[in-house]
Design a protein around this motif. Structure first.
Motif, PDB file in Angstrom:
ATOM      1  N   PRO A 167       0.840  -1.201   0.000  1.00  0.00           N
ATOM      2  CA  PRO A 167       0.000   0.000   0.000  1.00  0.00           C
ATOM      3  C   PRO A 167       0.878   1.256   0.000  1.00  0.00           C
ATOM      4  O   PRO A 167       2.066   1.200   0.341  1.00  0.00           O
ATOM      5  CB  PRO A 167      -0.808  -0.109   1.295  1.00  0.00           C
ATOM      6  CG  PRO A 167      -0.659  -1.526   1.737  1.00  0.00           C
ATOM      7  CD  PRO A 167       0.659  -1.996   1.223  1.00  0.00           C
ATOM      8  N   LEU A 171      -0.448   6.025   3.649  1.00  0.00           N
ATOM      9  CA  LEU A 171      -1.501   5.492   4.510  1.00  0.00           C
ATOM     10  C   LEU A 171      -1.034   5.497   5.964  1.00  0.00           C
ATOM     11  O   LEU A 171       0.115   5.161   6.254  1.00  0.00           O
ATOM     12  CB  LEU A 171      -1.851   4.063   4.104  1.00  0.00           C
ATOM     13  CG  LEU A 171      -2.697   3.867   2.849  1.00  0.00           C
ATOM     14  CD1 LEU A 171      -2.824   2.385   2.527  1.00  0.00           C
ATOM     15  CD2 LEU A 171      -4.073   4.476   3.034  1.00  0.00           C
ATOM     16  N   SER A 175      -4.009   2.204   9.639  1.00  0.00           N
ATOM     17  CA  SER A 175      -4.979   1.872   8.587  1.00  0.00           C
ATOM     18  C   SER A 175      -5.242   0.369   8.537  1.00  0.00           C
ATOM     19  O   SER A 175      -4.303  -0.431   8.569  1.00  0.00           O
ATOM     20  CB  SER A 175      -4.456   2.331   7.226  1.00  0.00           C
ATOM     21  OG  SER A 175      -5.228   1.790   6.174  1.00  0.00           O
ATOM     22  N   ILE A 177      -6.027  -1.191   6.015  1.00  0.00           N
ATOM     23  CA  ILE A 177      -5.425  -1.644   4.757  1.00  0.00           C
ATOM     24  C   ILE A 177      -3.982  -2.071   4.991  1.00  0.00           C
ATOM     25  O   ILE A 177      -3.533  -3.116   4.493  1.00  0.00           O
ATOM     26  CB  ILE A 177      -5.493  -0.525   3.697  1.00  0.00           C
ATOM     27  CG1 ILE A 177      -6.952  -0.241   3.322  1.00  0.00           C
ATOM     28  CG2 ILE A 177      -4.679  -0.886   2.458  1.00  0.00           C
ATOM     29  CD1 ILE A 177      -7.152   1.023   2.511  1.00  0.00           C
ATOM     30  N   ARG A 178      -3.269  -1.292   5.771  1.00  0.00           N
ATOM     31  CA  ARG A 178      -1.881  -1.637   6.063  1.00  0.00           C
ATOM     32  C   ARG A 178      -1.806  -2.939   6.871  1.00  0.00           C
ATOM     33  O   ARG A 178      -0.963  -3.787   6.616  1.00  0.00           O
ATOM     34  CB  ARG A 178      -1.203  -0.485   6.814  1.00  0.00           C
ATOM     35  CG  ARG A 178       0.299  -0.638   6.919  1.00  0.00           C
ATOM     36  CD  ARG A 178       0.948   0.617   7.462  1.00  0.00           C
ATOM     37  NE  ARG A 178       0.793   1.744   6.568  1.00  0.00           N
ATOM     38  CZ  ARG A 178       1.480   1.914   5.440  1.00  0.00           C
ATOM     39  NH1 ARG A 178       2.379   1.009   5.079  1.00  0.00           N
ATOM     40  NH2 ARG A 178       1.291   2.966   4.690  1.00  0.00           N
ATOM     41  N   GLY A 180      -4.096  -5.215   6.781  1.00  0.00           N
ATOM     42  CA  GLY A 180      -4.530  -6.243   5.840  1.00  0.00           C
ATOM     43  C   GLY A 180      -3.399  -6.747   4.964  1.00  0.00           C
ATOM     44  O   GLY A 180      -3.373  -7.916   4.582  1.00  0.00           O
ATOM     45  N   TYR A 181      -2.432  -5.866   4.667  1.00  0.00           N
ATOM     46  CA  TYR A 181      -1.250  -6.280   3.906  1.00  0.00           C
ATOM     47  C   TYR A 181      -0.437  -7.295   4.699  1.00  0.00           C
ATOM     48  O   TYR A 181       0.084  -8.269   4.151  1.00  0.00           O
ATOM     49  CB  TYR A 181      -0.407  -5.051   3.565  1.00  0.00           C
ATOM     50  CG  TYR A 181       0.825  -5.331   2.731  1.00  0.00           C
ATOM     51  CD1 TYR A 181       0.803  -6.230   1.668  1.00  0.00           C
ATOM     52  CD2 TYR A 181       2.019  -4.659   2.991  1.00  0.00           C
ATOM     53  CE1 TYR A 181       1.927  -6.460   0.896  1.00  0.00           C
ATOM     54  CE2 TYR A 181       3.153  -4.877   2.215  1.00  0.00           C
ATOM     55  CZ  TYR A 181       3.107  -5.782   1.174  1.00  0.00           C
ATOM     56  OH  TYR A 181       4.223  -6.003   0.404  1.00  0.00           O
ATOM     57  N   ALA A 258     -10.155  -5.496   3.021  1.00  0.00           N
ATOM     58  CA  ALA A 258      -9.911  -4.063   2.825  1.00  0.00           C
ATOM     59  C   ALA A 258      -8.655  -3.850   1.982  1.00  0.00           C
ATOM     60  O   ALA A 258      -8.621  -2.989   1.087  1.00  0.00           O
ATOM     61  CB  ALA A 258      -9.777  -3.364   4.179  1.00  0.00           C
ATOM     62  N   TYR A 259      -7.633  -4.633   2.253  1.00  0.00           N
ATOM     63  CA  TYR A 259      -6.394  -4.538   1.458  1.00  0.00           C
ATOM     64  C   TYR A 259      -6.644  -4.938   0.007  1.00  0.00           C
ATOM     65  O   TYR A 259      -6.206  -4.247  -0.927  1.00  0.00           O
ATOM     66  CB  TYR A 259      -5.312  -5.420   2.079  1.00  0.00           C
ATOM     67  CG  TYR A 259      -4.144  -5.690   1.158  1.00  0.00           C
ATOM     68  CD1 TYR A 259      -3.179  -4.714   0.922  1.00  0.00           C
ATOM     69  CD2 TYR A 259      -4.015  -6.922   0.503  1.00  0.00           C
ATOM     70  CE1 TYR A 259      -2.113  -4.962   0.060  1.00  0.00           C
ATOM     71  CE2 TYR A 259      -2.945  -7.170  -0.354  1.00  0.00           C
ATOM     72  CZ  TYR A 259      -2.003  -6.182  -0.573  1.00  0.00           C
ATOM     73  OH  TYR A 259      -0.962  -6.424  -1.427  1.00  0.00           O
ATOM     74  N   ARG A 261      -9.463  -4.884  -1.689  1.00  0.00           N
ATOM     75  CA  ARG A 261     -10.273  -3.858  -2.358  1.00  0.00           C
ATOM     76  C   ARG A 261      -9.418  -2.648  -2.722  1.00  0.00           C
ATOM     77  O   ARG A 261      -9.567  -2.057  -3.800  1.00  0.00           O
ATOM     78  CB  ARG A 261     -11.445  -3.460  -1.464  1.00  0.00           C
ATOM     79  CG  ARG A 261     -12.586  -4.473  -1.432  1.00  0.00           C
ATOM     80  CD  ARG A 261     -13.830  -3.913  -0.771  1.00  0.00           C
ATOM     81  NE  ARG A 261     -13.642  -3.747   0.667  1.00  0.00           N
ATOM     82  CZ  ARG A 261     -13.974  -4.649   1.576  1.00  0.00           C
ATOM     83  NH1 ARG A 261     -14.508  -5.799   1.196  1.00  0.00           N
ATOM     84  NH2 ARG A 261     -13.764  -4.423   2.859  1.00  0.00           N
ATOM     85  N   TYR A 262      -8.524  -2.268  -1.827  1.00  0.00           N
ATOM     86  CA  TYR A 262      -7.620  -1.141  -2.076  1.00  0.00           C
ATOM     87  C   TYR A 262      -6.709  -1.442  -3.267  1.00  0.00           C
ATOM     88  O   TYR A 262      -6.549  -0.609  -4.169  1.00  0.00           O
ATOM     89  CB  TYR A 262      -6.797  -0.867  -0.820  1.00  0.00           C
ATOM     90  CG  TYR A 262      -5.680   0.131  -1.002  1.00  0.00           C
ATOM     91  CD1 TYR A 262      -5.903   1.499  -0.862  1.00  0.00           C
ATOM     92  CD2 TYR A 262      -4.386  -0.300  -1.323  1.00  0.00           C
ATOM     93  CE1 TYR A 262      -4.863   2.412  -1.041  1.00  0.00           C
ATOM     94  CE2 TYR A 262      -3.356   0.597  -1.498  1.00  0.00           C
ATOM     95  CZ  TYR A 262      -3.598   1.956  -1.358  1.00  0.00           C
ATOM     96  OH  TYR A 262      -2.573   2.858  -1.535  1.00  0.00           O
TER      97      TYR A 262
END
Length: 270
Positions: A167, A171, A175, A177-178, A180-181, A258-259, A261-262
């Protein structure tokens, strides 16, 4: 001609069940081991694994403490385990050097006493398999039990090696997303690539040409990750599901989606 064919056929039956060597790349250089060489070492022990991840039952192994094969390993290192079936997983050296609970062992298959076939028609696990005693003490996940290992080597973190999977640095640290990575690296990156980057070769790319978030609803994707056969029954399917909170919590699964989708909005063509 017939005699030559019969001689070749006889030779095939005389070959060992597994002819694969194990390559270990440390600061001391590349070393290759055969199963026979490892089984002849004085530090080989008989160990018992009550709940083996691959075989899904109690197993007994001849094994060597993995840290004994990795001189000069530092706590800051990361190790990559590559399997002959295309599976690849990175494990921090901290887990292997841990002295307080979980212990990593290299289980070695003896061709004279081969291990049983893996359940679910998934072939053999040998000749080299990373197993853990007391894995819960260090939160060892199911992906950190690679089998059919052919290579162990030092590596860098995934974001450095594969920047197209990471990501944006902008970010925030908090997050989802982070995070999720991080979950992605632990669960998906062992079998899949993303944006054409990664070492694993077992499954398709998870972003090119399409992310699974683009063609599966959230509920269907969650169900698929929990149990791949719930969406499409395929006896030859190799993907293990993550059916329980212990293997993948609901919070971790949400962060993973979330990751994905990002990243679907940040495609990088290989």
């Amino acid at each position: 001609m017939l005699r030559r064919f019969l001689s070749l056929l006889a030779l095939c039956f005389m070959l060992p069940l597994h002819a694969t060597d194990l390559s270990i790349d440390t600061n001391l250089g590349l070393h290759r081991w055969t199963a026979a060489q490892l089984l002849a070492r004085p530090d080989v022990k008989n160990i018992s694994i009550p709940s083996d991840v691959a075989f899904r039952r109690s197993m007994q192994y001849r094994a060597i403490p993995l840290r004994a094969l990795l001189p000069e390993l530092k706590h800051s290192d990361r190790l990559q385990f590559v399997s002959s079936d295309g599976f690849s997983v990175d494990i921090p050296a901290d887990a292997i050097l841990n002295q307080a609970g979980a212990e990593a062992w290299l289980a070695i298959e003896d061709s004279r006493q081969p291990w049983p076939a893996l359940p679910g028609n998934k072939g053999d696990a040998g000749p080299f398999y990373l197993v853990w005693t007391h894995p819960a003490d260090a939160n060892i996940s199911v992906e950190q039990w690679p089998y059919q290992i052919v290579r162990i080597q030092r590596t860098q973190d995934a974001a450095t090696r594969f920047p197209a999977t990471a990501p944006a640095a902008s970010l925030p640290v908090s997050s989802p997303i982070r995070y999720g990575y991080t979950v992605f690296q632990r669960t998906c990156f062992t079998c899949h690539t993303l944006n054409g980057e990664g070492d694993a070769q077992m499954g398709p790319d998870l972003n090119i040409p399409h992310s699974p978030t683009e063609y599966l609803s959230d509920d269907m994707l969650r169900a698929f990750i929990r149990n791949p056969q719930s969406l499409r029954r395929w006896p030859e399917g190799k993907m293990f599901g993550f059916p329980t909170q212990a293997s993948l919590s609901d919070a971790d699964l949400s962060a993973l989606l979330a990751y994905l989708r990002y990243m679907a909005q940040h495609k990088v063509s290989p």
